[in-house]
Design an enzyme around this catalytic site. Structure first.
Site: not given
Ligand SMILES: CCC/C=C/C(=O)SCCNC(=O)CCNC(=O)[C@H](O)C(C)(C)COP(=O)([O-])OP(=O)([O-])OC[C@H]1O[C@@H](n2cnc3c(N)ncnc32)[C@H](O)[C@@H]1OP(=O)([O-])[O-]
Length: 333
Positions: A153, A108, A177-178
């Site tokens: 998601g 998400l 991993n929520e």
């Molecule tokens: C409601 C209940 C259920 C919830 C379900 C969900 O899915 S909850 C979701 C759970 N999701 C997670 O836990 C995943 C969280 N994300 C990660 O763990 C890592 O980003 C990665 C491993 C996917 C990629 O690593 P990497 O080193 O290649 O990349 P990086 O980390 O440098 O990020 C690059 C850019 O992307 C941006 N951005 C990232 N994620 C999101 C997002 N979801 N959204 C929006 N933006 C996001 C980040 O801010 C950055 O922006 P910038 O600074 O360039 O403007």
């Protein structure tokens, strides 16, 4: 202000090599999924569809920079592509993958869930649920060719598929991993996981917010196969061939039957309207404790999300009001 934001997005896209695909106009011709030349690709800015009409298969590539997060626009385009393929009798199966090897989907889009109007959250939540239901109940065979990390998601989307092939790269973790973000996975996320890996494994995985590396993901059954990275597509195609050899491989019969076993009748019958109802009042602000603060937001997320975290969490609690506090038992049979 809008110009500055636009420039930033554009600059970022241009500096990310995989975003180059965005400059390809929908409708281009190119190698088909099966390797044939001159087949017309179609899709939208965020979703590329590479059809292989001869095989009855289309490869659907997610390309929503930088991390294939589920923005509202992306979800809309993904569902339109799915619907187009479902309505085209040429196709019987799709292979869902990322146009950006390394990241299948970050799940998400967290920026969709803070600083917006309540109506937006409703619209967004409805789109997320629709994505889940439409893929899960699609009459097409859907194989996930997971070529990157797939948290939350992203994992849910792959769980809607009939079969999951994961590239063997230790960085490509997958799971719900929520809880690590201080969020409770909605019951339908949980149900998909329980259905896939069994009760006890799902319980532990959700409570600890586990992200499984490939070998572990295969062992517990989150994915069906782990193969070398350069064989993900070819494996997905071989698996697809097995499915397509069955005369009635997905439509209605199996899927609806399984779906009913997993979901409550209300959820299936009136999914969007009944699921988006906030079932709990936001009377519990569920303040972040120190451990959650350190886990949220993920590295690299905009600082505004840090400030918005309590608001975001209370909104999520409202939207997924059927969730309960992580400290209590979260999985009900
Ligand atoms: C409601 C209940 C259920 C919830 C379900 C969900 O899915 S909850 C979701 C759970 N999701 C997670 O836990 C995943 C969280 N994300 C990660 O763990 C890592 O980003 C990665 C491993 C996917 C990629 O690593 P990497 O080193 O290649 O990349 P990086 O980390 O440098 O990020 C690059 C850019 O992307 C941006 N951005 C990232 N994620 C999101 C997002 N979801 N959204 C929006 N933006 C996001 C980040 O801010 C950055 O922006 P910038 O600074 O360039 O403007």
């Amino acid at each position: 202000m809008a110009l500055a934001v636009g420039m930033r997005v554009l600059t970022r896209a241009l500096h990310r090599p995989w975003a180059r695909g965005l400059r390809v106009a929908p409708g281009r011709t190119g190698p088909a999924a099966g390797g044939g030349d001159g087949v017309r690709c179609f899709g939208s800015p965020r979703v590329l569809v590479e059809p292989d009409p001869a095989a009855g298969v289309a490869v659907v590539k997610m390309r929503n920079p930088p991390v294939n997060s589920f923005s509202l626009e992306f979800l809309t385009e993904l569902l339109i592509s799915l619907e187009k393929l479902e309505n085209d009798k040429t196709f019987r199966g799709i292979i869902l993958t990322s146009d950006h090897p390394g990241i299948f989907s970050a799940g998400l889009d967290l920026t969709e869930m803070c600083g917006r109007k309540p109506e937006h959250y409703m619209e967004y939540w409805k789109a997320v649920q629709e994505m889940w239901l439409r893929f899960y109940l699609s009459n097409l065979v859907v194989i996930a060719a997971i070529n990157g990390v797939s948290p939350a998601g992203g994992c849910l989307l792959s769980l809607t598929c009939d079969y999951r092939v994961l590239a063997n790269n230790p960085k490509y973790t997958i799971g719900l991993n929520e809880t690590r973000l201080g969020i409770v996975a909605p019951f339908w996320f949980k149900d998909m996981m329980v259905n896939t890996v069994g009760y006890r494994t799902a319980e532990r995985a959700l409570q600890l917010g586990l992200l499984f590396p490939p070998a572990e993901a295969l062992r517990v059954g989150v994915v069906d196969q782990v193969v070398p990275e350069d064989q993900v597509q070819s494996t997905a195609r071989s698996v697809m061939a097995q499915w397509l050899a069955i005369p009635v491989c997905r439509p209605g019969v199996q899927n609806q039957g399984l779906g009913r076993a997993v979901l409550s009748p209300e959820a299936l019958g009136e999914a969007p309207s009944c699921l988006i109802q906030p079932l709990a009042a936001p009377d519990d602000p569920w303040p972040l404790d120190a451990s959650r603060q350190s886990a949220f937001p993920p590295r690299g997320l905009p600082a505004c999300l840090c400030l918005q975290a309590p608001l975001f969490l209370s909104l999520v609690r409202t939207l997924v009001g059927f969730g309960v506090h992580p400290k209590s038992k979260r999985i009900s049979s």
